[in-house]
Design an enzyme around this catalytic site. Structure first.
Site, PDB file in Angstrom:
ATOM      1  N   LYS A  89     116.209  52.341  33.908  1.00 29.82           N
ATOM      2  CA  LYS A  89     115.393  52.617  34.775  1.00 29.82           C
ATOM      3  C   LYS A  89     113.916  53.044  34.394  1.00 29.82           C
ATOM      4  O   LYS A  89     112.853  52.624  34.640  1.00 29.82           O
ATOM      5  CB  LYS A  89     115.684  54.109  35.493  1.00 29.82           C
ATOM      6  N   THR A  90     113.938  53.698  32.972  1.00 32.99           N
ATOM      7  CA  THR A  90     112.539  53.786  32.213  1.00 32.99           C
ATOM      8  C   THR A  90     112.069  52.850  31.792  1.00 32.99           C
ATOM      9  O   THR A  90     110.954  52.662  31.708  1.00 32.99           O
ATOM     10  CB  THR A  90     113.142  55.014  30.890  1.00 32.99           C
ATOM     11  N   ASP A 134     111.083  61.001  35.671  1.00 35.57           N
ATOM     12  CA  ASP A 134     112.612  60.956  35.697  1.00 35.57           C
ATOM     13  C   ASP A 134     113.159  62.163  36.261  1.00 35.57           C
ATOM     14  O   ASP A 134     112.672  63.136  36.365  1.00 35.57           O
ATOM     15  CB  ASP A 134     112.640  60.847  33.857  1.00 35.57           C
ATOM     16  N   THR A 183     119.428  59.601  38.831  1.00 33.75           N
ATOM     17  CA  THR A 183     120.978  59.364  38.905  1.00 33.75           C
ATOM     18  C   THR A 183     121.762  60.020  40.057  1.00 33.75           C
ATOM     19  O   THR A 183     122.748  59.713  40.223  1.00 33.75           O
ATOM     20  CB  THR A 183     121.300  60.018  37.614  1.00 33.75           C
ATOM     21  N   ARG A 242     122.858  51.299  27.348  1.00 38.53           N
ATOM     22  CA  ARG A 242     122.335  52.275  26.385  1.00 38.53           C
ATOM     23  C   ARG A 242     123.487  52.135  25.251  1.00 38.53           C
ATOM     24  O   ARG A 242     123.458  52.514  24.151  1.00 38.53           O
ATOM     25  CB  ARG A 242     122.016  53.552  26.927  1.00 38.53           C
TER      26      ARG A 242
HETATM   27  P1  ADP Z   1     117.664  54.934  32.024  1.00 41.47           P
HETATM   28  O1  ADP Z   1     116.086  55.318  32.132  1.00 41.47           O
HETATM   29  O2  ADP Z   1     118.097  54.334  33.175  1.00 41.47           O
HETATM   30  O3  ADP Z   1     118.497  56.060  31.326  1.00 41.47           O
HETATM   31  P2  ADP Z   1     116.789  53.427  29.690  1.00 41.47           P
HETATM   32  O4  ADP Z   1     115.682  52.286  30.447  1.00 41.47           O
HETATM   33  O5  ADP Z   1     116.161  54.250  28.952  1.00 41.47           O
HETATM   34  O6  ADP Z   1     117.684  53.769  30.794  1.00 41.47           O
HETATM   35  O7  ADP Z   1     117.717  52.105  28.867  1.00 41.47           O
HETATM   36  C1  ADP Z   1     118.358  52.409  27.805  1.00 41.47           C
HETATM   37  C2  ADP Z   1     118.418  51.741  26.771  1.00 41.47           C
HETATM   38  O8  ADP Z   1     119.067  50.507  27.166  1.00 41.47           O
HETATM   39  C3  ADP Z   1     116.885  51.142  26.175  1.00 41.47           C
HETATM   40  O9  ADP Z   1     116.882  51.081  25.078  1.00 41.47           O
HETATM   41  C4  ADP Z   1     116.834  49.618  26.662  1.00 41.47           C
HETATM   42  O10 ADP Z   1     116.460  48.821  25.456  1.00 41.47           O
HETATM   43  C5  ADP Z   1     118.207  49.242  27.038  1.00 41.47           C
HETATM   44  N1  ADP Z   1     118.345  48.301  28.320  1.00 41.47           N
HETATM   45  C6  ADP Z   1     118.436  48.883  29.363  1.00 41.47           C
HETATM   46  N2  ADP Z   1     118.389  48.161  30.482  1.00 41.47           N
HETATM   47  C7  ADP Z   1     118.229  46.800  29.723  1.00 41.47           C
HETATM   48  C8  ADP Z   1     118.134  45.482  29.878  1.00 41.47           C
HETATM   49  N3  ADP Z   1     118.423  45.047  31.358  1.00 41.47           N
HETATM   50  N4  ADP Z   1     117.848  44.539  29.238  1.00 41.47           N
HETATM   51  C9  ADP Z   1     117.688  44.823  28.107  1.00 41.47           C
HETATM   52  N5  ADP Z   1     117.813  46.286  27.460  1.00 41.47           N
HETATM   53  C10 ADP Z   1     118.188  47.229  28.315  1.00 41.47           C
END
Ligand code: ADP
Length: 362
Positions: A89-90, A134, A183, A242
């Site tokens: 998401k981030t 977030d 979430t 992650r």
């Molecule tokens: P969230 O905000 O949903 O908790 P993040 O965007 O922080 O997740 O992602 C966590 C890690 O996973 C990041 O370091 C990112 O590099 C990796 N990641 C997440 N989704 C992907 C994707 N679709 N392709 C490549 N890397 C991803």
């Protein structure tokens, strides 16, 4: 360069060894960030939409929204991204700002305690900027109502002074895009949710996508991957990029300590064994949960009882452990509590007789 710094920083053997020290919380299998992980993830984040692996429908909807906004020269609609932690998401919020050629301003729901906290952020936004919030389900309701007019009319009313002398000053804002990540979509109020023009849900990644994510990350970390190593790590990553990135970094540490420049399947398996993660991606806590439920496989157990027996909080069980056990068909939820399935019993070496099969998975 951030990327090489990240790679060099974590690759040094001293730090690599240090990161093997067991840490209380969150566990290795948790989709939540662990200490130091935010810096380690920096270089691995996809920066353009085309680098974002998987989630095809979400990516295609965002592509349309982006292209339309760029063609009109306007900010895209506000976007709500829902889904479990660690799914991207981030990363998507960052990608949106990069693709738009604007700035990303980040905050979290709990940090926006009072409307005043929000005013400071909103008035800094330049045309087309992305405001990323977030844990948006945790925005306090007073701030949430304040956000409504910012989202709809791009204006807010700001109260200057206090008591009888207080004055309400209208403030015009630049057109911006709010990207909310949650979430717990169900905790968002209906009026708040209705103010997002786009709502996209991220789902756990299939193994194939995780393999591509691991291969891409290995390239960025400049570590080789032998036959089968990426699949082995991907299969244990609980559908979560992650966690996949974390396991890859741990395997890379092990390779560095062994003086190797690539990770083969044996080394990947060794790294997983050291973390206590089995071929199904289960760790000690997962196994304790299944073993506890397996003591009386036909008796549903309430979350409170389970949490007390396992020594984890109810939230951790619900958010970290249960989603994976449910997805793997090892446990199911009934109105009266949690039940282990025959597969769940087998996973921890318990006779499955008496265990109720889980609902059909599709
Ligand atoms: P969230 O905000 O949903 O908790 P993040 O965007 O922080 O997740 O992602 C966590 C890690 O996973 C990041 O370091 C990112 O590099 C990796 N990641 C997440 N989704 C992907 C994707 N679709 N392709 C490549 N890397 C991803």
């Amino acid at each position: 360069m951030g990327r090489s710094h990240d790679a060099a920083g974590e690759g040094s053997t001293a730090e690599g060894r240090e990161s093997w020290r067991p840490e209380a919380d969150p566990p290795w299998t948790s989709p939540l960030e662990r200490p130091r992980e935010p810096e380690q993830e920096v270089g691995l984040r996809p920066s353009r939409l085309e680098d974002f692996v998987g989630q095809e429908r979400v990516v295609s909807n965002l592509r349309v929204a982006l292209d339309a906004a760029l063609a009109r020269g306007e900010a895209p609609d506000h976007l709500l991204l829902a889904g479990p932690p660690g799914l991207g998401k981030t990363s998507l919020a960052r990608i949106l700002a990069t693709e738009l050629g604007t700035h990303l301003h980040g905050t979290t729901g709990p940090a926006l305690e009072r409307p005043r906290d929000l005013v400071g952020i909103l008035t800094q936004l330049r045309p087309g900027d992305v405001l990323f919030v977030d844990e948006i389900h945790r925005v306090p309701s007073a701030v949430e109502e304040y956000l409504y007019s910012a989202m709809e009319d791009f204006s807010i009313e700001f109260t200057l002074g206090e008591g009888p002398a207080a004055r309400v000053v209208p403030l015009r804002l630049e057109r911006f895009t709010l990207v909310g990540a949650t979430t717990r979509e169900g905790l968002l109020s209906a009026p708040f949710r209705a103010r997002f023009g786009l709502v996209e849900r991220l789902v756990p990644y299939p193994t194939d996508d995780l393999v591509r994510i691991i291969e891409r990350a290995a390239g960025l970390l400049r570590i080789g991957l032998g036959q089968g190593a990426a699949v082995l790590l991907a299969e244990r990553s609980r559908g979560t990029p992650r966690i996949a990135g974390r396991y890859l970094r741990r395997a890379r540490d092990l390779a560095a300590v062994a003086g190797r420049t690539s990770i083969d399947a044996d080394l990947a398996a060794d790294a997983m064994a050291r973390l206590g993660v089995d071929p199904q991606g289960l760790d000690d806590v997962d196994r304790r949960i299944l073993a506890y439920l397996g003591r009386n496989p036909s008796t549903p157990i309430g979350l409170k009882t389970l949490a007390a027996a396992i020594g984890e909080s109810e939230d951790t069980i619900e958010e970290v452990f249960e989603p994976h056990l449910l997805r793997m068909g090892l446990l199911h939820r009934t109105a009266r509590g949690r039940l282990v399935t025959p597969e769940g019993c087998r996973a921890v070496g318990i006779d499955p007789r008496g265990a109720a099969p889980g609902p059909e998975l599709f």
